[in-house]
Design a protein around this motif. Structure first.
Motif, PDB file in Angstrom:
ATOM      1  N   VAL A 101      45.979  26.996  36.322  1.00  9.42           N
ATOM      2  CA  VAL A 101      46.369  25.916  37.229  1.00  9.42           C
ATOM      3  C   VAL A 101      47.879  25.761  37.271  1.00  9.42           C
ATOM      4  N   TYR A 102      48.524  25.874  36.112  1.00  9.55           N
ATOM      5  CA  TYR A 102      49.992  25.773  36.071  1.00  9.55           C
ATOM      6  C   TYR A 102      50.640  26.868  36.923  1.00  9.55           C
ATOM      7  N   ARG A 103      50.146  28.098  36.795  1.00 12.35           N
ATOM      8  CA  ARG A 103      50.719  29.208  37.561  1.00 12.35           C
ATOM      9  C   ARG A 103      50.509  29.022  39.062  1.00 12.35           C
ATOM     10  N   LEU A 104      49.353  28.485  39.433  1.00 10.69           N
ATOM     11  CA  LEU A 104      49.077  28.262  40.851  1.00 10.69           C
ATOM     12  C   LEU A 104      49.957  27.157  41.425  1.00 10.69           C
ATOM     13  N   GLU A 105      50.108  26.072  40.693  1.00 15.75           N
ATOM     14  CA  GLU A 105      50.872  24.937  41.209  1.00 15.75           C
ATOM     15  C   GLU A 105      52.376  25.165  41.156  1.00 15.75           C
ATOM     16  N   ASN A 106      52.811  26.073  40.314  1.00 16.74           N
ATOM     17  CA  ASN A 106      54.248  26.348  40.183  1.00 16.74           C
ATOM     18  C   ASN A 106      54.611  27.721  40.759  1.00 16.74           C
ATOM     19  N   ARG A 107      53.857  28.139  41.756  1.00 21.52           N
ATOM     20  CA  ARG A 107      54.153  29.415  42.412  1.00 21.52           C
ATOM     21  C   ARG A 107      55.461  29.328  43.190  1.00 21.52           C
ATOM     22  N   ARG A 108      56.096  30.473  43.339  1.00 16.26           N
ATOM     23  CA  ARG A 108      57.336  30.535  44.097  1.00 16.26           C
ATOM     24  C   ARG A 108      57.032  30.444  45.590  1.00 16.26           C
ATOM     25  N   LYS A 109      57.986  29.990  46.341  1.00 17.34           N
ATOM     26  CA  LYS A 109      57.818  29.881  47.793  1.00 17.34           C
ATOM     27  C   LYS A 109      57.716  31.277  48.401  1.00 17.34           C
ATOM     28  N   PHE A 110      56.732  31.473  49.277  1.00 11.90           N
ATOM     29  CA  PHE A 110      56.539  32.779  49.889  1.00 11.90           C
ATOM     30  C   PHE A 110      57.500  32.988  51.065  1.00 11.90           C
ATOM     31  N   TYR A 118      46.575  27.065  51.479  1.00 16.52           N
ATOM     32  CA  TYR A 118      45.346  26.262  51.454  1.00 16.52           C
ATOM     33  C   TYR A 118      44.426  26.706  50.334  1.00 16.52           C
ATOM     34  N   TRP A 119      44.231  28.012  50.212  1.00 20.52           N
ATOM     35  CA  TRP A 119      43.305  28.539  49.217  1.00 20.52           C
ATOM     36  C   TRP A 119      43.850  28.364  47.800  1.00 20.52           C
ATOM     37  N   LEU A 120      45.137  28.577  47.617  1.00 19.59           N
ATOM     38  CA  LEU A 120      45.723  28.437  46.282  1.00 19.59           C
ATOM     39  C   LEU A 120      45.698  26.981  45.823  1.00 19.59           C
ATOM     40  N   ASP A 121      45.959  26.061  46.769  1.00 20.24           N
ATOM     41  CA  ASP A 121      45.902  24.632  46.425  1.00 20.24           C
ATOM     42  C   ASP A 121      44.480  24.225  46.053  1.00 20.24           C
ATOM     43  N   TYR A 122      43.511  24.722  46.792  1.00 24.29           N
ATOM     44  CA  TYR A 122      42.116  24.405  46.472  1.00 24.29           C
ATOM     45  C   TYR A 122      41.762  24.914  45.075  1.00 24.29           C
ATOM     46  N   TRP A 123      42.176  26.132  44.776  1.00 20.53           N
ATOM     47  CA  TRP A 123      41.883  26.751  43.483  1.00 20.53           C
ATOM     48  C   TRP A 123      42.479  25.917  42.347  1.00 20.53           C
ATOM     49  N   ALA A 124      43.693  25.417  42.565  1.00 17.45           N
ATOM     50  CA  ALA A 124      44.393  24.671  41.513  1.00 17.45           C
ATOM     51  C   ALA A 124      43.886  23.237  41.365  1.00 17.45           C
ATOM     52  N   ARG A 125      43.498  22.601  42.481  1.00 16.09           N
ATOM     53  CA  ARG A 125      43.265  21.160  42.440  1.00 16.09           C
ATOM     54  C   ARG A 125      41.806  20.739  42.595  1.00 16.09           C
ATOM     55  N   ASP A 126      41.026  21.521  43.305  1.00 16.71           N
ATOM     56  CA  ASP A 126      39.674  21.070  43.643  1.00 16.71           C
ATOM     57  C   ASP A 126      38.564  21.980  43.131  1.00 16.71           C
ATOM     58  N   TYR A 127      38.900  23.123  42.591  1.00 19.66           N
ATOM     59  CA  TYR A 127      37.890  24.075  42.143  1.00 19.66           C
ATOM     60  C   TYR A 127      37.163  23.505  40.929  1.00 19.66           C
TER      61      TYR A 127
END
Length: 349
Positions: free
Chosen positions: A66-75, A95-104
């Motif tokens: 979750v930390y790696r997903l939420e602190n990803r670099r800007k694409f 959208y998918w990365l946020d879902y994985w980090a916050r709602d999965y």
């Protein structure tokens, strides 16, 4: 310029086809193969016991993900109006990365992946993970073992929903299936090897021996993608053991097959029913698509260590690599879909 690129791709395929044709590959002789090659660490003995196994996702692992997903670099933004022509559009991946980090729901998913009984056993030095379901056999029915081999990018979970139907049987049939669904070597919870030379043929040996260890001298096999390649080899190598095979990647890579496909481009209906010709012809479109989309295959086959670092160290990179493969393998029309056709999938799927 696009016409020039198309022409170059066609010429490349023609050259490759000619090389394959004149090479004179022997497709009929079974090669010599050591059935006892040791693929594991030296000094370790093979543990032939069959040990129960459950998947466990530790909190520390989830927190790190979750930390790696939420602190990803800007694409870097994808080019305007390119949809999925150049792979995953960076405007859609958030959208998918946020879902994985916050709602999965990791807890629910962990329960789901442990839905069926799982086991570990050691084969030629490698721990092999597999699902095994031995159904109760109703009176008047017999039990038939079925080996299910998944592909890439996939896992034993490909069969999770189908397994319930397979073990239930059909009223007008006198059999039900016993299911064995392993994780391929190097996939999921099966070990990988640090030794060179473990390919489809070597996996075919391992999975045949796995079925023998489980008490099956004869069995059916089904394979998809990489699993289809292994299943093809098993049918050739072990003709006495394999009762039958089902594949959802039927391919013939012989000189005769290539010749028939090429000649069929002149009159496709002579090779296949009219309603199916659009799947292969015009041949130019098919070859261009293969040239365009199978770069990943060449990269993984020749530089696996490099891409392994990329997809292992960053979950965003892993998601993008797999998502573009799922997109392109689903429908060619996904090139022009702003979201790559991924809206077909719900987050929970």
């Amino acid at each position: 310029m696009r016409g020039v690129a198309d022409s170059l791709m066609m010429h490349s395929w023609l050259v490759l086809g000619l090389v394959a044709a004149v090479a004179g590959y022997d497709y009929t002789t079974v090669p010599g193969l050591n059935h006892d090659t040791w693929w594991g660490p030296e000094g370790k003995e093979e543990d032939t016991s069959i040990r129960p196994f459950q998947i466990k996702w530790e909190k520390a692992m989830i927190d790190d993900l979750v930390y790696r997903l939420e602190n990803r670099r800007k694409f870097v933004p994808s080019m305007d109006d390119t949809a999925y022509h150049y792979g995953v559009n960076t405007h859609t991946i958030g959208y998918w990365l946020d879902y994985w980090a916050r709602d999965y729901n990791f807890t629910a998913r962990e329960a789901y992946v442990n839905k069926h009984p799982q086991f570990i056993t050691n084969m030629q030095g490698l721990d092999v993970h597999f699902v095994r379901i031995v159904p109760e056999v109703p009176e008047g029915k017999r039990k038939i073992p079925l080996l299910l081999l998944h592909g890439f990018p996939g896992s034993f979970l490909e069969f999770h929903e189908a397994i319930d139907h397979l073990i239930a049987g059909v009223a007008d049939k006198d059999f039900v299936f016993e299911i064995v669904a392993p994780s391929l070597i190097g996939f999921g919870y099966s070990d990988y090897t640090n030794k060179q030379g473990l390919g489809g043929a070597e996996m075919a040996v391992i999975f045949k021996k796995l079925m023998n260890r489980l008490g099956h001298d004869k069995f059916f096999v089904q394979g998809g993608d990489w699993g289809a390649h292994i299943a093809d080899i098993m049918v050739v190598f072990f003709q006495e053991e394999i009762i039958g095979m089902h594949t959802n990647l039927g391919m013939a890579l012989t000189d005769k097959a290539f010749s028939m496909i090429t000649m069929g481009s002149l009159y496709p209906a002579a090779l296949m029913p009219n309603d199916l010709t659009g799947r292969l012809y015009p041949l130019k479109d098919t070859l261009q698509w293969l040239m365009r989309e199978f770069g990943y295959f060449h990269f993984q086959a020749t530089k696996p260590d490099t891409i392994g670092i990329c997809v292992t160290d960053t979950p965003s990179g892993m998601f993008a690599w797999f998502a573009q493969l799922i997109s392109m393998a689903s429908r060619r029309a996904n090139y022009d879909d702003p979201r790559g056709g991924l809206d077909l999938y719900t987050p929970s799927s």
